[in-house]
Motif scaffolding. Structure first.
Motif, mmCIF file in Angstrom:
data_model
loop_
_atom_site.group_PDB
_atom_site.id
_atom_site.type_symbol
_atom_site.label_atom_id
_atom_site.label_comp_id
_atom_site.label_asym_id
_atom_site.label_seq_id
_atom_site.Cartn_x
_atom_site.Cartn_y
_atom_site.Cartn_z
ATOM 1 N N GLN A 167 0.796 -1.241 0.164
ATOM 2 C CA GLN A 167 -0.045 0.165 0.059
ATOM 3 C C GLN A 167 0.860 1.130 0.032
ATOM 4 O OE1 GLN A 167 -3.254 -0.146 0.037
ATOM 5 N NE2 GLN A 167 -3.703 -2.228 0.336
ATOM 6 N N GLU A 168 0.060 2.355 -0.520
ATOM 7 C CA GLU A 168 0.688 3.261 -0.465
ATOM 8 C C GLU A 168 1.305 4.056 0.816
ATOM 9 O OE1 GLU A 168 -1.698 6.670 -1.844
ATOM 10 O OE2 GLU A 168 -0.327 8.420 -1.605
ATOM 11 N N SER A 169 0.644 3.548 1.622
ATOM 12 C CA SER A 169 0.685 3.956 3.389
ATOM 13 C C SER A 169 2.196 3.383 3.832
ATOM 14 C CB SER A 169 -0.354 3.466 4.155
ATOM 15 O OG SER A 169 -0.723 2.270 4.123
ATOM 16 N N ASN A 170 2.391 2.218 3.115
ATOM 17 C CA ASN A 170 3.651 1.393 3.609
ATOM 18 C C ASN A 170 4.829 2.317 3.014
ATOM 19 O OD1 ASN A 170 2.009 -0.136 4.554
ATOM 20 N ND2 ASN A 170 2.737 -1.898 3.063
ATOM 21 N N TRP A 171 4.680 2.683 1.651
ATOM 22 C CA TRP A 171 5.994 3.598 1.318
ATOM 23 C C TRP A 171 6.142 4.719 1.901
ATOM 24 C CZ3 TRP A 171 3.112 4.499 -4.146
ATOM 25 C CH2 TRP A 171 2.824 3.146 -4.626
ATOM 26 N N ARG A 172 4.836 5.397 2.418
ATOM 27 C CA ARG A 172 5.123 6.736 3.042
ATOM 28 C C ARG A 172 5.822 6.450 4.447
ATOM 29 N NH1 ARG A 172 -0.712 8.848 2.650
ATOM 30 N NH2 ARG A 172 -0.795 7.360 4.103
ATOM 31 N N ASP A 173 5.568 5.278 5.139
ATOM 32 C CA ASP A 173 6.434 5.107 6.177
ATOM 33 C C ASP A 173 8.020 4.984 6.143
ATOM 34 O OD1 ASP A 173 3.847 5.197 7.548
ATOM 35 O OD2 ASP A 173 3.542 3.085 7.928
ATOM 36 N N ARG A 174 8.111 4.953 5.049
ATOM 37 C CA ARG A 174 9.576 4.711 4.919
ATOM 38 C C ARG A 174 10.370 6.008 4.352
ATOM 39 N NH1 ARG A 174 10.689 -0.664 3.941
ATOM 40 N NH2 ARG A 174 12.600 0.204 5.145
ATOM 41 N N LEU A 175 9.445 6.934 4.283
ATOM 42 C CA LEU A 175 9.970 8.430 3.961
ATOM 43 C C LEU A 175 11.058 8.742 4.826
ATOM 44 C CD1 LEU A 175 7.128 9.923 2.323
ATOM 45 C CD2 LEU A 175 9.183 9.834 1.314
ATOM 46 N N ILE A 176 10.632 8.546 6.122
ATOM 47 C CA ILE A 176 11.484 8.861 7.172
ATOM 48 C C ILE A 176 12.883 8.267 7.381
ATOM 49 C CG2 ILE A 176 10.910 6.736 8.680
ATOM 50 C CD1 ILE A 176 10.819 10.132 10.100
ATOM 51 N N ARG A 190 1.607 5.971 -17.966
ATOM 52 C CA ARG A 190 0.356 6.279 -17.958
ATOM 53 C C ARG A 190 -0.486 4.853 -17.962
ATOM 54 N NH1 ARG A 190 -1.221 7.460 -24.423
ATOM 55 N NH2 ARG A 190 -0.631 5.616 -24.703
ATOM 56 N N ARG A 191 -1.721 4.782 -17.385
ATOM 57 C CA ARG A 191 -2.136 6.017 -16.928
ATOM 58 C C ARG A 191 -1.575 6.094 -15.356
ATOM 59 N NH1 ARG A 191 -8.327 3.907 -17.497
ATOM 60 N NH2 ARG A 191 -8.474 5.203 -15.413
ATOM 61 N N TYR A 192 -0.790 7.642 -15.268
ATOM 62 C CA TYR A 192 0.065 7.804 -14.063
ATOM 63 C C TYR A 192 -0.836 7.658 -12.856
ATOM 64 C CZ TYR A 192 2.386 9.803 -18.146
ATOM 65 O OH TYR A 192 2.820 9.912 -19.440
ATOM 66 N N GLN A 193 -0.180 7.160 -11.641
ATOM 67 C CA GLN A 193 -0.833 6.899 -10.575
ATOM 68 C C GLN A 193 -0.396 7.905 -9.612
ATOM 69 O OE1 GLN A 193 -0.047 2.276 -10.721
ATOM 70 N NE2 GLN A 193 -0.484 2.926 -8.760
ATOM 71 N N GLU A 194 -1.852 8.334 -9.200
ATOM 72 C CA GLU A 194 -1.867 9.717 -8.004
ATOM 73 C C GLU A 194 -0.852 9.220 -6.845
ATOM 74 O OE1 GLU A 194 -3.066 12.453 -7.969
ATOM 75 O OE2 GLU A 194 -4.286 12.449 -9.899
ATOM 76 N N SER A 195 -1.041 7.967 -6.611
ATOM 77 C CA SER A 195 -0.297 7.531 -5.269
ATOM 78 C C SER A 195 1.076 7.609 -5.640
ATOM 79 C CB SER A 195 -0.612 6.014 -4.945
ATOM 80 O OG SER A 195 -0.221 5.117 -5.972
ATOM 81 N N LEU A 196 1.543 7.540 -6.775
ATOM 82 C CA LEU A 196 3.076 7.566 -6.938
ATOM 83 C C LEU A 196 3.368 9.232 -6.950
ATOM 84 C CD1 LEU A 196 3.654 4.994 -9.713
ATOM 85 C CD2 LEU A 196 4.808 5.075 -7.324
ATOM 86 N N LEU A 197 2.586 10.048 -7.533
ATOM 87 C CA LEU A 197 2.941 11.269 -7.289
ATOM 88 C C LEU A 197 2.981 12.163 -6.133
ATOM 89 C CD1 LEU A 197 3.275 14.011 -9.136
ATOM 90 C CD2 LEU A 197 0.801 14.338 -9.207
ATOM 91 N N ARG A 198 1.984 11.210 -5.336
ATOM 92 C CA ARG A 198 2.023 11.957 -3.845
ATOM 93 C C ARG A 198 3.470 11.489 -3.119
ATOM 94 N NH1 ARG A 198 -3.712 10.938 -4.261
ATOM 95 N NH2 ARG A 198 -3.000 8.663 -3.441
#
Lengths: 275, 275
Positions: A167-176, A190-198
DNA sequence: CAAGCGCTGTATCTTACGATACGTTTTTTA
DNA sequence: TAAAAAACGTATCGTAAGATACAGCGCTTG
């Protein structure tokens, strides 16, 4: 019904028992060289016994093995003499045999590399060669397997490689864990994914080097990327082709391996020892 | 001093006696096919006696006639795999710009499709088009991403598609769901994985149709496979290239999509509605 | 022009390659 | 489930194909 041996095989392979089919497949895989060797060598390459090879050629309609070899040789002679196979001209005969999507894919790969400079490759490899940098990979719905493929290789030749899954949330946690000297490789067509952009935007804010692999129309992530590789993806099919990006990935893996030769060789040796 | 047989001949033809020179000329005239035939046939074609042929190959530095033939076969195999090296001359144009691995990859893709018949494609697509069949995909260490890529697409255009992930024990547990009309697609290139072989054997015992994607040397799984697609994997790099298999996967996805056009279109529309 | 050397072909031998008979295992059908 | 059929591999055989010994011929050279 022409008597090309290869055609004979594809005609009759369905009616063959398992062992003979193995012989057929081995022959097709290295056509026609295996058939020019001895029965013993042929049988060994195919993983069957000699009599099975002989039964195989008998089923193709040949009286004996030498007759079968003669047919292969004649075919080969005709093929080598025809000027068509010289030069680089597109073969007239087998166009239409090869699906148009494959032709398009080949052209996509060529065109992709026409737009990738040697300097860009060197720069990306240099980034990936930094031993202290953490490297993260992530991809979209269809491109994530390419990221995974690259990660599988990178993990072997250098430490600190992570493929972001789930999940996107998993990626986000690694940002730290990401800092200015780290690298994120993002695959997004395409179609480009919003989640990747965020995700890319937040990574960018942390000062991470972003390497983007996208299509020729450029994902919006290009805005945040330090390096952008634009692969051609258009093929005459309902789907886009990721083959060009796949080849780019392989090329980078190869270049990086060469660059890290001494270190990665040692690393690989140590890995072998751990088995 | 590379030991291409043709080069060896042109190097030493001046130092040869008349009879052997005739042998050399005959060989060059129909290179290399005459050399693959028997000594008797070679001698007759050259208009000399058998011992002269044997002295000729001895002068080229070969211990015996079979060794000479093996050299020709190896040369031929290399040549057929990369027609780029046909005339012997190195590539003139785009050297330096495109890495050699990419050129090799392009040639690998072409060569791979040269060995895949239209009928084989049709057969595989027909298997995958059966709506009631369950389809399983699994791959090895580096090829599993390709299986995953294919699964990602197949899942969209047809039901009952499963990518087998994780440990070998996980795969084995799924064997219980596999029957005679189901299909398993296995990706396995060297170094071939024992675990995949064990899995393939058990799947075979259950009567499942196995479609194998491997390299030109054929994974031992070929023994159990209904269809074998042999992709070329050799590139001038420490790694093997899976690009050809990747393109094969994309091609099959495209062909299957066309085949299932009406059904898959409806399916995709329904999917859109669910978002 | 004659003698010597080297190249070539004929004849024979030997090996290893293709062919086959048969027993075992696997698959299919009743 | 059992019986019949087919397929596959092991072991063996006959032969064709490569290797060699030797003699004849031509060519070169003194």
């Amino acid at each position: 019904m022409a008597h090309g041996v290869a055609e004979l095989i594809s005609d009759r392979i369905d009616t063959m028992p398992a062992g003979e089919r193995r012989a057929a497949q081995a022959l097709v895989a290295n056509y026609p060289v295996i058939g020019l060797k001895t029965v013993a060598e042929f049988s060994q390459a195919a993983g069957v016994s000699s009599p099975t090879i002989l039964r195989f050629v008998a089923r193709l309609g040949f009286q004996n093995y030498p007759e079968f070899q003669a047919a292969l040789q004649d075919e080969l002679a005709a093929q080598l003499q025809s000027p068509a196979s010289r030069a680089g001209q597109p073969q007239p005969s087998r166009q239409g045999r090869t699906p148009a999507t494959v032709e398009a894919t080949l052209e996509n790969i060529r065109e992709t590399f026409r737009h990738v400079s040697a300097k860009q490759i060197a720069d990306i490899v240099a980034l990936l060669a930094q031993p202290k940098a953490d490297v993260f990979l992530v991809g979209g719905r269809f491109t994530d397997p390419v990221a995974r493929y690259m990660a599988a290789h990178l993990t072997i030749i250098r430490p600190r490689v992570q493929h972001l899954v789930g999940q996107e949330s998993n990626w986000r946690d690694r940002l730290i864990d990401m800092g200015k000297r780290d690298v994120v490789m993002i695959f997004d067509i395409r179609r480009y994914q919003e989640s990747l952009l965020r995700f890319a935007e937040k990574a960018h804010q942390r000062g991470v080097h972003i390497i983007l692999f996208t299509d020729q129309w450029l994902s919006p992530i290009a805005r945040f990327a330090r390096h952008v590789v634009a692969g051609r993806t258009a093929v005459p099919s309902p789907w886009d082709s990721s083959a060009a990006l796949f080849v780019v990935a392989e090329m980078l893996i190869g270049e990086l391996t060469r660059r890290l030769e001494s270190e990665s060789a040692r690393r690989i040796r140590e890995m072998e020892n751990l088995r």
